[in-house]
Design a protein around this motif. Structure first.
Motif, PDB file in Angstrom:
ATOM      1  N   ALA A  67      43.298  88.765  31.961  1.00 24.10           N
ATOM      2  CA  ALA A  67      44.089  87.895  31.088  1.00 24.10           C
ATOM      3  C   ALA A  67      44.051  86.449  31.576  1.00 24.10           C
ATOM      4  N   ARG A  68      43.970  86.277  32.893  1.00 23.05           N
ATOM      5  CA  ARG A  68      43.901  84.920  33.442  1.00 23.05           C
ATOM      6  C   ARG A  68      42.561  84.274  33.127  1.00 23.05           C
ATOM      7  N   TRP A  69      41.472  85.056  33.234  1.00 21.68           N
ATOM      8  CA  TRP A  69      40.160  84.534  32.837  1.00 21.68           C
ATOM      9  C   TRP A  69      40.184  84.128  31.366  1.00 21.68           C
ATOM     10  N   GLN A  70      40.760  84.970  30.526  1.00 22.56           N
ATOM     11  CA  GLN A  70      40.823  84.656  29.098  1.00 22.56           C
ATOM     12  C   GLN A  70      41.551  83.332  28.859  1.00 22.56           C
ATOM     13  N   GLN A  71      42.682  83.146  29.526  1.00 18.36           N
ATOM     14  CA  GLN A  71      43.453  81.915  29.339  1.00 18.36           C
ATOM     15  C   GLN A  71      42.663  80.696  29.815  1.00 18.36           C
ATOM     16  N   GLN A  72      41.955  80.835  30.930  1.00 17.94           N
ATOM     17  CA  GLN A  72      41.144  79.722  31.426  1.00 17.94           C
ATOM     18  C   GLN A  72      40.025  79.376  30.458  1.00 17.94           C
ATOM     19  N   PHE A  73      39.377  80.401  29.893  1.00 15.88           N
ATOM     20  CA  PHE A  73      38.305  80.147  28.926  1.00 15.88           C
ATOM     21  C   PHE A  73      38.855  79.444  27.686  1.00 15.88           C
ATOM     22  N   GLU A  74      39.989  79.927  27.195  1.00 14.94           N
ATOM     23  CA  GLU A  74      40.585  79.298  26.009  1.00 14.94           C
ATOM     24  C   GLU A  74      40.963  77.848  26.300  1.00 14.94           C
ATOM     25  N   ASN A  75      41.564  77.599  27.446  1.00 19.55           N
ATOM     26  CA  ASN A  75      41.943  76.231  27.797  1.00 19.55           C
ATOM     27  C   ASN A  75      40.721  75.323  27.849  1.00 19.55           C
ATOM     28  N   TYR A  76      39.637  75.821  28.442  1.00 20.60           N
ATOM     29  CA  TYR A  76      38.417  75.021  28.519  1.00 20.60           C
ATOM     30  C   TYR A  76      37.904  74.681  27.123  1.00 20.60           C
ATOM     31  N   LEU A  77      37.830  75.679  26.257  1.00 23.34           N
ATOM     32  CA  LEU A  77      37.292  75.459  24.920  1.00 23.34           C
ATOM     33  C   LEU A  77      38.159  74.502  24.117  1.00 23.34           C
TER      34      LEU A  77
END
Length: 231
Positions: A4-14
């Motif tokens: 879930a943390r990876w997902q949040q980081q990816f979304e923030n980057y995008l």
């Protein structure tokens, strides 16, 4: 790091770094593909981080459907994904790079690259399911409108007396590609979902044909019987 943390980081980057106007291939699309992928790979040994990453970056390079190099977009997306991971996510396991890149390359229908790993099969199925059902119906008309295509041929909506041409008529895309997707699915879960959602599109076609005949209260039963067996 939790998935879930990876997902949040990816979304923030995008959200912070990726600007594009195609709302059929936005962050919400990536989120839906990931959610579908989780359903498909439930009970399997698929690497969730590989699948998550490919779901969030598979369209990081997205060329219009009428672009002459459309078939190269997923390969370009794979290259850009690895650049982003190396530059912005140094903690991402490098041993997963090749599997992520392959899943991104293989997701594309136009690229015609056969998925060789379970993760790539999951991502391909999850992405193709976005083209079916209620979401698929909305997306096909959104994309067709952006390309200036007509909704349908009022005199011959199912192309019974002409060649199918989805570069001109949006509804032709159902027969040209969408109703064929269930047979292309790589996983059993993906095939089951695809058949169910393809039937929704068949129901829409049957309702459309009835309305074009002036009947707004029924569906065209002949259309249902003709296409449900294919979907």
């Amino acid at each position: 790091m939790p998935i879930a943390r990876w997902q949040q980081q990816f979304e923030n980057y995008l959200i912070e770094n990726w600007a594009q106007d195609d709302k059929a291939h936005d962050v919400a699309h990536f989120r839906r593909v990931w959610k579908t992928a989780q359903n498909i790979m439930e009970g399997t040994e698929a690497d969730r981080l590989v699948v998550l990453t490919a779901c969030y970056f598979h369209d990081i390079v997205n060329l219009p459907k009428n672009h002459p190099e459309r078939h190269l977009a997923s390969t370009q997306a794979a290259q850009e994904t690895l650049r982003i991971l190396e530059t912005h996510f140094p903690d991402f396991p490098r041993e997963l790079y090749d599997d992520v890149a392959h899943a991104v390359r293989a997701h594309s229908f136009s690229a015609a690259i056969a998925p060789q790993t379970l993760e790539a099969k999951v991502v391909q199925d999850a992405d193709r399911l976005e083209s079916l059902g209620a979401i698929g119906l909305a997306r096909v008309f959104y994309v067709s409108g952006a390309l200036g295509r007509s909704l349908f041929d009022s005199d011959d909506p199912l192309a019974d007396r002409r060649e199918l041409d989805d570069t001109q008529y949006s509804v032709d895309h159902f027969q040209k590609k969408l109703l064929r997707l269930p047979e292309s699915m790589q996983t059993e879960a993906g095939r089951a979902l695809a058949r169910h959602n393809a039937d929704f599109l068949v129901g829409y076609m049957a309702k459309l044909c009835a309305e074009l005949k002036g009947d707004y209260l029924q569906v065209d039963e002949q259309v249902l019987q003709r296409f449900k067996s294919q979907a």
